[in-house]
Every structure is written in C-alpha cells, then in structure tokens.
Write a protein that holds these residues in place. Sequence first.
Motif, PDB file in Angstrom:
ATOM      1  N   VAL A 172       0.750  -1.403   0.021  1.00 43.54           N
ATOM      2  CA  VAL A 172       0.032  -0.083  -0.147  1.00 43.54           C
ATOM      3  C   VAL A 172       0.817   1.297  -0.116  1.00 43.54           C
ATOM      4  O   VAL A 172       0.698   2.311  -0.654  1.00 43.54           O
ATOM      5  CB  VAL A 172      -0.969   0.143   1.096  1.00 43.54           C
ATOM      6  CG1 VAL A 172      -1.575   1.541   1.349  1.00 43.54           C
ATOM      7  CG2 VAL A 172      -1.822  -1.106   1.107  1.00 43.54           C
ATOM      8  N   LEU A 173       1.937   1.261   0.779  1.00 42.51           N
ATOM      9  CA  LEU A 173       2.578   2.443   0.838  1.00 42.51           C
ATOM     10  C   LEU A 173       3.584   2.644  -0.337  1.00 42.51           C
ATOM     11  O   LEU A 173       3.529   3.826  -0.651  1.00 42.51           O
ATOM     12  CB  LEU A 173       3.675   2.382   2.234  1.00 42.51           C
ATOM     13  CG  LEU A 173       3.107   2.385   3.502  1.00 42.51           C
ATOM     14  CD1 LEU A 173       3.999   1.930   4.643  1.00 42.51           C
ATOM     15  CD2 LEU A 173       2.535   3.629   3.674  1.00 42.51           C
ATOM     16  N   GLU A 174       3.937   1.515  -0.923  1.00 39.85           N
ATOM     17  CA  GLU A 174       4.710   1.857  -2.294  1.00 39.85           C
ATOM     18  C   GLU A 174       3.839   2.213  -3.271  1.00 39.85           C
ATOM     19  O   GLU A 174       4.229   2.910  -4.035  1.00 39.85           O
ATOM     20  CB  GLU A 174       5.244   0.321  -2.481  1.00 39.85           C
ATOM     21  CG  GLU A 174       5.987   0.187  -3.751  1.00 39.85           C
ATOM     22  CD  GLU A 174       6.726  -0.955  -4.206  1.00 39.85           C
ATOM     23  OE1 GLU A 174       7.279  -1.155  -5.083  1.00 39.85           O
ATOM     24  OE2 GLU A 174       6.470  -1.879  -3.584  1.00 39.85           O
ATOM     25  N   LYS A 175       2.403   1.773  -3.334  1.00 38.96           N
ATOM     26  CA  LYS A 175       1.664   2.254  -4.325  1.00 38.96           C
ATOM     27  C   LYS A 175       1.391   3.925  -4.078  1.00 38.96           C
ATOM     28  O   LYS A 175       1.189   4.514  -5.003  1.00 38.96           O
ATOM     29  CB  LYS A 175       0.354   1.575  -4.277  1.00 38.96           C
ATOM     30  CG  LYS A 175      -0.713   2.023  -5.404  1.00 38.96           C
ATOM     31  CD  LYS A 175      -1.893   1.260  -5.187  1.00 38.96           C
ATOM     32  CE  LYS A 175      -3.040   1.672  -6.125  1.00 38.96           C
ATOM     33  NZ  LYS A 175      -4.250   1.404  -5.823  1.00 38.96           N
ATOM     34  N   ILE A 176       1.018   4.234  -2.763  1.00 36.35           N
ATOM     35  CA  ILE A 176       0.955   5.666  -2.759  1.00 36.35           C
ATOM     36  C   ILE A 176       2.342   6.330  -2.988  1.00 36.35           C
ATOM     37  O   ILE A 176       2.175   7.544  -3.565  1.00 36.35           O
ATOM     38  CB  ILE A 176       0.630   5.816  -1.165  1.00 36.35           C
ATOM     39  CG1 ILE A 176      -0.747   5.367  -0.985  1.00 36.35           C
ATOM     40  CG2 ILE A 176       0.465   7.253  -0.737  1.00 36.35           C
ATOM     41  CD1 ILE A 176      -1.217   5.210   0.447  1.00 36.35           C
ATOM     42  N   GLN A 177       3.319   5.997  -2.686  1.00 39.66           N
ATOM     43  CA  GLN A 177       4.688   6.738  -3.094  1.00 39.66           C
ATOM     44  C   GLN A 177       4.984   6.761  -4.429  1.00 39.66           C
ATOM     45  O   GLN A 177       5.416   7.864  -4.807  1.00 39.66           O
ATOM     46  CB  GLN A 177       5.724   5.887  -2.343  1.00 39.66           C
ATOM     47  CG  GLN A 177       5.919   5.838  -1.145  1.00 39.66           C
ATOM     48  CD  GLN A 177       6.872   4.708  -0.373  1.00 39.66           C
ATOM     49  OE1 GLN A 177       7.509   4.125  -1.089  1.00 39.66           O
ATOM     50  NE2 GLN A 177       7.029   4.840   0.855  1.00 39.66           N
ATOM     51  N   LYS A 178       4.393   5.854  -5.278  1.00 40.68           N
ATOM     52  CA  LYS A 178       4.590   5.927  -6.823  1.00 40.68           C
ATOM     53  C   LYS A 178       3.687   6.924  -7.427  1.00 40.68           C
ATOM     54  O   LYS A 178       3.872   7.182  -8.785  1.00 40.68           O
ATOM     55  CB  LYS A 178       4.539   4.484  -7.433  1.00 40.68           C
ATOM     56  CG  LYS A 178       5.654   3.489  -6.880  1.00 40.68           C
ATOM     57  CD  LYS A 178       5.697   2.362  -7.526  1.00 40.68           C
ATOM     58  CE  LYS A 178       7.064   1.646  -7.132  1.00 40.68           C
ATOM     59  NZ  LYS A 178       7.305   0.209  -8.100  1.00 40.68           N
ATOM     60  N   CYS A 231      -5.694   6.189  -5.967  1.00 42.66           N
ATOM     61  CA  CYS A 231      -6.379   5.549  -7.039  1.00 42.66           C
ATOM     62  C   CYS A 231      -5.125   5.156  -8.049  1.00 42.66           C
ATOM     63  O   CYS A 231      -4.192   4.928  -7.665  1.00 42.66           O
ATOM     64  CB  CYS A 231      -7.027   6.573  -7.847  1.00 42.66           C
ATOM     65  SG  CYS A 231      -8.669   7.148  -6.832  1.00 42.66           S
ATOM     66  N   ASP A 232      -5.392   4.896  -9.150  1.00 39.58           N
ATOM     67  CA  ASP A 232      -4.498   4.168 -10.074  1.00 39.58           C
ATOM     68  C   ASP A 232      -3.371   5.098 -10.452  1.00 39.58           C
ATOM     69  O   ASP A 232      -2.189   4.923 -10.214  1.00 39.58           O
ATOM     70  CB  ASP A 232      -5.002   3.992 -11.597  1.00 39.58           C
ATOM     71  CG  ASP A 232      -6.027   2.691 -11.690  1.00 39.58           C
ATOM     72  OD1 ASP A 232      -5.747   1.950 -10.486  1.00 39.58           O
ATOM     73  OD2 ASP A 232      -6.863   2.638 -12.367  1.00 39.58           O
TER      74      ASP A 232
END
Length: 141
Positions: free
Chosen positions: A48-54, A119-120
């Motif tokens: 989750v954190l990696e997705k938000i960071q990217k 989101c995406d």
Amino acid sequence: MLEQQERRKAFLRRLKFYGFGVVLGLALVYVLLIRGRDFGFWTPENRVLEKIQKTELLFTNNAECMMQCLNISRGEIQHIIDSTAVVNFEQSNVHTSTCPIYMLEDKDKYEIQFLVESCDSTSTVLNITKTGDEKQSCDCD
C-alpha cells in the motif's frame, strides 16, 4: 549378514551424495536469488505504501487547511509516507468500488493520522487529524 552391511554402506553413500546435492542447491539458490534482496514489499502494508509513493500526491482543501493549522508542509507529509507511516487497516476502507481509502498514521514526530484515497495514478490526502495528548482544534470543514 555381509550382504546387509553392503546394502547399508551403499545406502549411506547415496544419502551422502543426496545431502551434498541438496546443500549445494540451497547454497546456489541463496547466492543467486536471495542474498542482498529486501522482500519487505510483499507485506500488505508495504505494498500500500509503495503504491501511494509511486503516484502523484494531491491534497483536498480540508487537508490543506489542516496542514496549515498544524503547521505541516506537503514535503513533511511526503516524508512521513516515505519513511514512518503505518497503515491502520482497521480504520481503512479498502472495499470501495473505485479507489480504496487508507488510514495512515505517524506516531513519531507529528502524532497525526490522515486518510489517503489511492487510485491508479493519483493518491489524494482527504483529511488530517492530530492524535495524542494535545489535540488541536482547527476550523476546517
């Protein structure tokens, strides 16, 4: 009796070869595939954190107002997400139809928690609240 001892010796010799092959195979797998890699991204929180960071980080008007009231900058929020944020899955809403909403918490320096809609291509900070002993009241709606 002599035949039984010969069988036992042959079996032990085959077992030694098998054990040597297993140890050699494990060592090769470790050296070629595992050594020096961080597999922390496999946990749900780190994914989750990696997705938000990217993704691009956006802020709602309410979040901007709370940041101003709490004297926290956008860079500090980004730093929290990159280093000390913890995902509270109990207070998150991951089963929404469009974009899951996660409750991120920082208990180190700022003692804040904030809702992030992921989101995406974008992540939006929806709300920021102060936790801890000295809760601050801000007139943000």
